[in-house]
Design a protein around this motif. Structure first.
Motif, PDB file in Angstrom:
ATOM      1  N   THR A 154       0.479  -1.253  -0.081  1.00 26.56           N
ATOM      2  CA  THR A 154      -0.074   0.148  -0.103  1.00 26.56           C
ATOM      3  C   THR A 154       0.692   1.450  -0.193  1.00 26.56           C
ATOM      4  O   THR A 154       0.831   2.255  -0.791  1.00 26.56           O
ATOM      5  CB  THR A 154      -0.691  -0.191   1.199  1.00 26.56           C
ATOM      6  N   GLN A 155       1.581   1.114   1.215  1.00 27.40           N
ATOM      7  CA  GLN A 155       2.981   2.673   0.965  1.00 27.40           C
ATOM      8  C   GLN A 155       3.539   2.665  -0.313  1.00 27.40           C
ATOM      9  O   GLN A 155       3.734   3.940  -0.135  1.00 27.40           O
ATOM     10  CB  GLN A 155       3.924   2.894   1.916  1.00 27.40           C
ATOM     11  N   ALA A 156       4.059   1.017  -0.887  1.00 29.80           N
ATOM     12  CA  ALA A 156       5.032   1.479  -2.191  1.00 29.80           C
ATOM     13  C   ALA A 156       3.800   2.357  -3.321  1.00 29.80           C
ATOM     14  O   ALA A 156       4.432   2.807  -4.127  1.00 29.80           O
ATOM     15  CB  ALA A 156       4.991  -0.242  -2.461  1.00 29.80           C
ATOM     16  N   LYS A 157       2.480   1.768  -3.055  1.00 25.34           N
ATOM     17  CA  LYS A 157       2.023   2.714  -4.626  1.00 25.34           C
ATOM     18  C   LYS A 157       1.977   3.843  -3.966  1.00 25.34           C
ATOM     19  O   LYS A 157       2.116   4.966  -4.952  1.00 25.34           O
ATOM     20  CB  LYS A 157       0.762   1.652  -4.661  1.00 25.34           C
ATOM     21  N   ILE A 158       1.889   4.454  -2.457  1.00 26.19           N
ATOM     22  CA  ILE A 158       1.296   6.132  -2.976  1.00 26.19           C
ATOM     23  C   ILE A 158       2.825   6.317  -2.972  1.00 26.19           C
ATOM     24  O   ILE A 158       2.813   7.601  -3.662  1.00 26.19           O
ATOM     25  CB  ILE A 158       0.467   6.023  -1.331  1.00 26.19           C
ATOM     26  N   LEU A 159       3.701   5.898  -1.985  1.00 27.69           N
ATOM     27  CA  LEU A 159       4.835   6.394  -2.407  1.00 27.69           C
ATOM     28  C   LEU A 159       5.788   7.011  -4.314  1.00 27.69           C
ATOM     29  O   LEU A 159       6.426   7.556  -4.449  1.00 27.69           O
ATOM     30  CB  LEU A 159       6.081   5.847  -2.013  1.00 27.69           C
ATOM     31  N   SER A 160       5.267   5.751  -4.762  1.00 27.41           N
ATOM     32  CA  SER A 160       5.505   6.072  -5.869  1.00 27.41           C
ATOM     33  C   SER A 160       5.036   6.408  -7.058  1.00 27.41           C
ATOM     34  O   SER A 160       6.464   7.171  -7.627  1.00 27.41           O
ATOM     35  CB  SER A 160       5.391   4.332  -7.036  1.00 27.41           C
TER      36      SER A 160
ATOM     37  N   ILE B 165       8.552  -1.561  -8.129  1.00 23.80           N
ATOM     38  CA  ILE B 165       9.098  -2.764  -8.265  1.00 23.80           C
ATOM     39  C   ILE B 165       7.983  -4.079  -6.755  1.00 23.80           C
ATOM     40  O   ILE B 165       9.248  -3.753  -5.809  1.00 23.80           O
ATOM     41  CB  ILE B 165      10.735  -3.129  -7.902  1.00 23.80           C
ATOM     42  N   SER B 166       7.583  -4.758  -7.267  1.00 21.18           N
ATOM     43  CA  SER B 166       6.860  -5.656  -6.071  1.00 21.18           C
ATOM     44  C   SER B 166       7.357  -7.272  -6.894  1.00 21.18           C
ATOM     45  O   SER B 166       6.429  -7.139  -7.833  1.00 21.18           O
ATOM     46  CB  SER B 166       5.414  -5.669  -5.997  1.00 21.18           C
ATOM     47  N   THR B 167       8.411  -8.506  -6.344  1.00 21.17           N
ATOM     48  CA  THR B 167       8.438  -8.852  -6.445  1.00 21.17           C
ATOM     49  C   THR B 167       7.214 -10.076  -6.292  1.00 21.17           C
ATOM     50  O   THR B 167       7.136 -10.901  -7.482  1.00 21.17           O
ATOM     51  CB  THR B 167       9.646  -9.850  -5.830  1.00 21.17           C
ATOM     52  N   GLY B 168       6.410  -9.951  -5.535  1.00 17.13           N
ATOM     53  CA  GLY B 168       5.369 -10.404  -5.312  1.00 17.13           C
ATOM     54  C   GLY B 168       4.749 -11.000  -6.895  1.00 17.13           C
ATOM     55  O   GLY B 168       4.071 -11.145  -7.033  1.00 17.13           O
TER      56      GLY B 168
END
Ligand code: ADP
Ligand code: ZN
Length: 220
Positions: free
Chosen positions: A15-21, A29-32
């Protein structure tokens, strides 16, 4: 800025990665997500990878390192990135350090999000994912909702196979055993910013941005 997002499953990394991106305008880059896409595309990472993920176990290091190298070279990662879900073992962390050196990447910072284990279990058991845009929601916020609030897709929510109670427990065990030591690996090597993730999405995001700003001021 190059952010290595660290934390247990369910702590809010995705969730945080998407907002920060989107706020920092650097790729997420999400390996999952990469692995789930590879399974859908029926690449060579097909059945065995799916079984491993469904059981909450880790994909072998050599496969993951190949994926990261490939992604780094293919995607525009020169100006920055947010790495979510890698490294998950100290072997992966060592290989990533080599890659960072090889590509002469600077401004690499580890952001470690923490939350109590019971909160994490509750969140994972209550999680719905949009299969179109990969956004993450809680079942409560989607009660009577059929259209994805993020991308507008209809009836696109699903429960990830690894979000079942049994598998959640295993993922947390795997995190404690294999991934937690990665933080010790970084101590003294890289700047580690700790963030309390037991707060609202907005508050956690604010705190991360604030810390990153301080990091930038001190390192430029
Ligand atoms: P979460 O952080 O919620 O556990 P992810 O989507 O990041 O979910 O990862 C899902 C699964 O993908 C993991 O449980 C694991 O099986 C596999 N996986 C993702 N990244 C890695 C990695 N770096 N090394 C090994 N396995 C990985
Ligand atoms: Zn969506």
């Amino acid at each position: 800025m190059r952010i290595l997002l660290f934390g247990s499953p369910g702590v809010g990394k995705g969730t945080q990665a998407k907002i920060l991106s989107s706020k920092l305008n650097i790729p997420h880059i999400s390996t999952g997500d990469i692995l789930r896409q590879a399974i859908k595309d029926k690449t060579k990472l097909d059945k065995k990878t799916q079984e491993t993920m469904n059981a909450g176990e880790l994909i072998p290091d050599d496969i993951m390192i190949e994926i990261i190298k490939d992604t780094f070279f293919r995607r525009g990662c020169r100006n920055g990135f947010i790495l979510d879900g890698f490294p998950r073992t100290t072997v992966q962390a060592e290989e990533l350090e080599k890659l960072i050196e090889e590509l002469a990447l600077s401004n690499v910072v580890v952001v470690a999000i923490t939350a109590p284990e019971d909160e994490i279990i509750k969140r994972l058991a209550n999680r719905l994912t949009c299969k179109v845009c990969k956004s993450i929601f809680s079942k409560d916020e989607l009660e009577n909702v059929t259209v994805c609030p993020k991308c507008g897709a209809e009836n696109s929510f699903y429960i990830r196979k690894d979000d079942s109670e049994e598998v959640i427990k295993n993922r947390i065990n795997v995190f404690n055993e294999n991934t937690k030591p990665v933080l010790d690996f970084y101590k003294g090597k890289r700047e580690v910013i700790f963030i309390n993730g037991n707060d609202s999405v907005e508050k956690v995001n604010e705190k991360i941005l604030e810390e990153l700003k301080m990091y930038s001021v001190n390192n430029n």
